[in-house]
Write an enzyme that holds these catalytic residues in place. Structure first.
Site, PDB file in Angstrom:
ATOM      1  N   ASN A  56      -2.860  -7.323 -57.534  1.00 21.15           N
ATOM      2  CA  ASN A  56      -1.994  -6.335 -56.886  1.00 21.15           C
ATOM      3  C   ASN A  56      -0.602  -6.514 -57.475  1.00 21.15           C
ATOM      4  OD1 ASN A  56      -0.543  -4.630 -55.262  1.00 21.15           O
ATOM      5  ND2 ASN A  56      -0.731  -5.888 -53.409  1.00 21.15           N
ATOM      6  N   TRP A  57      -0.271  -5.618 -58.395  1.00 17.74           N
ATOM      7  CA  TRP A  57       1.033  -5.759 -59.072  1.00 17.74           C
ATOM      8  C   TRP A  57       2.201  -5.337 -58.179  1.00 17.74           C
ATOM      9  CZ3 TRP A  57       0.000  -3.400 -64.654  1.00 17.74           C
ATOM     10  CH2 TRP A  57      -0.765  -4.318 -65.386  1.00 17.74           C
TER      11      TRP A  57
ATOM     12  N   HIS B 204      -2.515  -2.403 -46.953  1.00 19.18           N
ATOM     13  CA  HIS B 204      -1.866  -3.678 -47.285  1.00 19.18           C
ATOM     14  C   HIS B 204      -0.804  -3.989 -46.230  1.00 19.18           C
ATOM     15  CE1 HIS B 204       0.553  -6.653 -49.394  1.00 19.18           C
ATOM     16  NE2 HIS B 204      -0.521  -6.875 -50.146  1.00 19.18           N
TER      17      HIS B 204
ATOM     18  N   GLU C 269       2.096  -4.975 -46.421  1.00 18.77           N
ATOM     19  CA  GLU C 269       3.431  -4.420 -46.713  1.00 18.77           C
ATOM     20  C   GLU C 269       3.502  -2.949 -46.319  1.00 18.77           C
ATOM     21  OE1 GLU C 269       3.566  -5.736 -50.783  1.00 18.77           O
ATOM     22  OE2 GLU C 269       3.638  -7.803 -50.057  1.00 18.77           O
TER      23      GLU C 269
ATOM     24  N   GLU D 108      -6.076 -11.057 -45.787  1.00 12.80           N
ATOM     25  CA  GLU D 108      -4.817 -11.589 -46.296  1.00 12.80           C
ATOM     26  C   GLU D 108      -3.926 -12.002 -45.126  1.00 12.80           C
ATOM     27  OE1 GLU D 108      -3.895  -9.982 -50.430  1.00 12.80           O
ATOM     28  OE2 GLU D 108      -3.262  -8.411 -49.057  1.00 12.80           O
TER      29      GLU D 108
ATOM     30  N   GLY E  13       2.892 -14.120 -50.706  1.00 11.89           N
ATOM     31  CA  GLY E  13       4.162 -14.288 -51.406  1.00 11.89           C
ATOM     32  C   GLY E  13       4.984 -15.477 -50.926  1.00 11.89           C
TER      33      GLY E  13
ATOM     34  N   GLY F 206      -1.568 -11.312 -55.715  1.00 18.34           N
ATOM     35  CA  GLY F 206      -0.305 -10.644 -55.996  1.00 18.34           C
ATOM     36  C   GLY F 206       0.400 -11.276 -57.186  1.00 18.34           C
ATOM     37  N   GLY F 207       1.345 -12.162 -56.907  1.00 13.05           N
ATOM     38  CA  GLY F 207       2.203 -12.741 -57.950  1.00 13.05           C
ATOM     39  C   GLY F 207       1.443 -13.298 -59.154  1.00 13.05           C
TER      40      GLY F 207
HETATM   41  C1  PEP Z   1      -0.908  -9.585 -51.945  1.00 13.63           C
HETATM   42  O1  PEP Z   1       0.144  -9.032 -51.725  1.00 13.63           O
HETATM   43  O2  PEP Z   1      -1.959  -8.913 -51.877  1.00 13.63           O
HETATM   44  C2  PEP Z   1      -0.896 -11.008 -52.228  1.00 13.63           C
HETATM   45  C3  PEP Z   1      -1.957 -11.699 -51.964  1.00 13.63           C
HETATM   46  O3  PEP Z   1       0.252 -11.520 -52.767  1.00 13.63           O
HETATM   47  P1  PEP Z   1       0.483 -13.032 -53.301  1.00 13.63           P
HETATM   48  O4  PEP Z   1      -0.748 -13.423 -54.082  1.00 13.63           O
HETATM   49  O5  PEP Z   1       1.707 -12.952 -54.163  1.00 13.63           O
HETATM   50  O6  PEP Z   1       0.659 -13.894 -52.092  1.00 13.63           O
END
Ligand code: PEP
Length: 251
Positions: free
Chosen positions: A9-10, A95, A97, A167, A173, A234-235
């Site tokens: 997930n960019w 998500h 966010e 998640e 993050g 994500g990251g």
């Molecule tokens: C995400 O936002 O889906 C996620 C898992 O981010 P991160 O891996 O950066 O915690």
């Protein structure tokens, strides 16, 4: 046996050019991995180019959101018809966010899930509790509500096509990962909720990804858990070489 699905997930990162370069690099790195499905959730502006750059490879492209109507007066939104027209196969929905910053409700997310399925897109339905919810013993209640809300009204055949991404919001993050045991316990509970809704065949077949600070160092142990069927990353998905290590762990 469930196939593992490792999705990046960019979020709102990279220019179009950087996105294209990353997909070119990634497709060269992961071409040999046949036992894992590989997906990149990219910003909408890049989707058409990335679908072309990834064509013919085992890297699939996902949208990070969509609007649950085919067309119309919805300024700034993108429809499932548009996504299909450029070869997109997956869409990340709900998500945390989007729930937090854009106030998306379970009902709205459910409309998106239904619309995605109606157009042959695979929804990656994100769920997960916040820190205070975990600390006050509400983890199951919250995840159960989000699963029941997000998958409400689906037929058994539709439910079989949904990928769930668990998640925990406190792990996204933050560098704080759920321990493999903690994640496994919650995945098992989520699978039971799906069983209660759609029966054992659906729950046994549902891919439930873990997401939340998954990285090259912890991915293998997380994905070794019996109810963890891949990751939403994500990251650590922004760099093709780092993401390749995570994909390898799922292969
Ligand atoms: C995400 O936002 O889906 C996620 C898992 O981010 P991160 O891996 O950066 O915690």
């Amino acid at each position: 046996m469930r196939r593992k699905v490792v999705a990046g997930n960019w979020k709102m990162n990279k220019t179009n050019e950087e996105g294209i370069e990353t997909i070119k690099e990634l497709r060269n790195l992961v071409g040999e991995y046949k036992n894992v499905d590989i997906v990149i959730g990219a910003p909408s502006i890049m989707l058409a180019d990335l679908a072309k750059v990834s064509a013919g490879s085992n890297v699939k492209i996902a949208a990070q959101n969509m609007y649950p109507k085919d067309s119309g007066a919805f300024t700034g939104e993108i429809s499932p018809v548009m996504l299909k027209s450029i070869g997109i196969e997956y869409v990340i929905l709900g998500h945390s966010e989007r729930r937090e910053y854009f106030h998306e409700s379970d009902e709205f997310i459910n409309q998106k899930v239904k619309s995605a399925l109606a157009h042959g897109l695979t929804p990656i339905l994100c769920i997960g509790e916040k820190l205070e919810e975990r600390e006050t013993g509400k983890t199951l209640e919250v995840n159960s509500k989000q699963i029941k809300g997000g998958m409400a009204g689906l037929s058994v055949e539709e439910a079989k096509k949904v990928i769930v991404a668990y998640e925990p919001v406190w792990a996204i993050g933050t560098g704080k990962t759920a321990t493999p045991e903690m994640a496994q316990a919650t995945h098992k509970e989520i699978r039971k909720v799906i069983e209660d809704m759609f029966g054992l065949e659906v729950s046994n077949g549902t891919i439930i990804q873990y997401g939340g600070s998954m990285n090259a160092a912890n991915a293998a142990e997380l994905m070794a858990q019996p109810d963890i069927d891949g990751g939403l990353v994500g990251g650590a998905s922004l760099d093709a070489k780092v993401f390749e290590v995570i994909i390898k762990a799922g292969n």
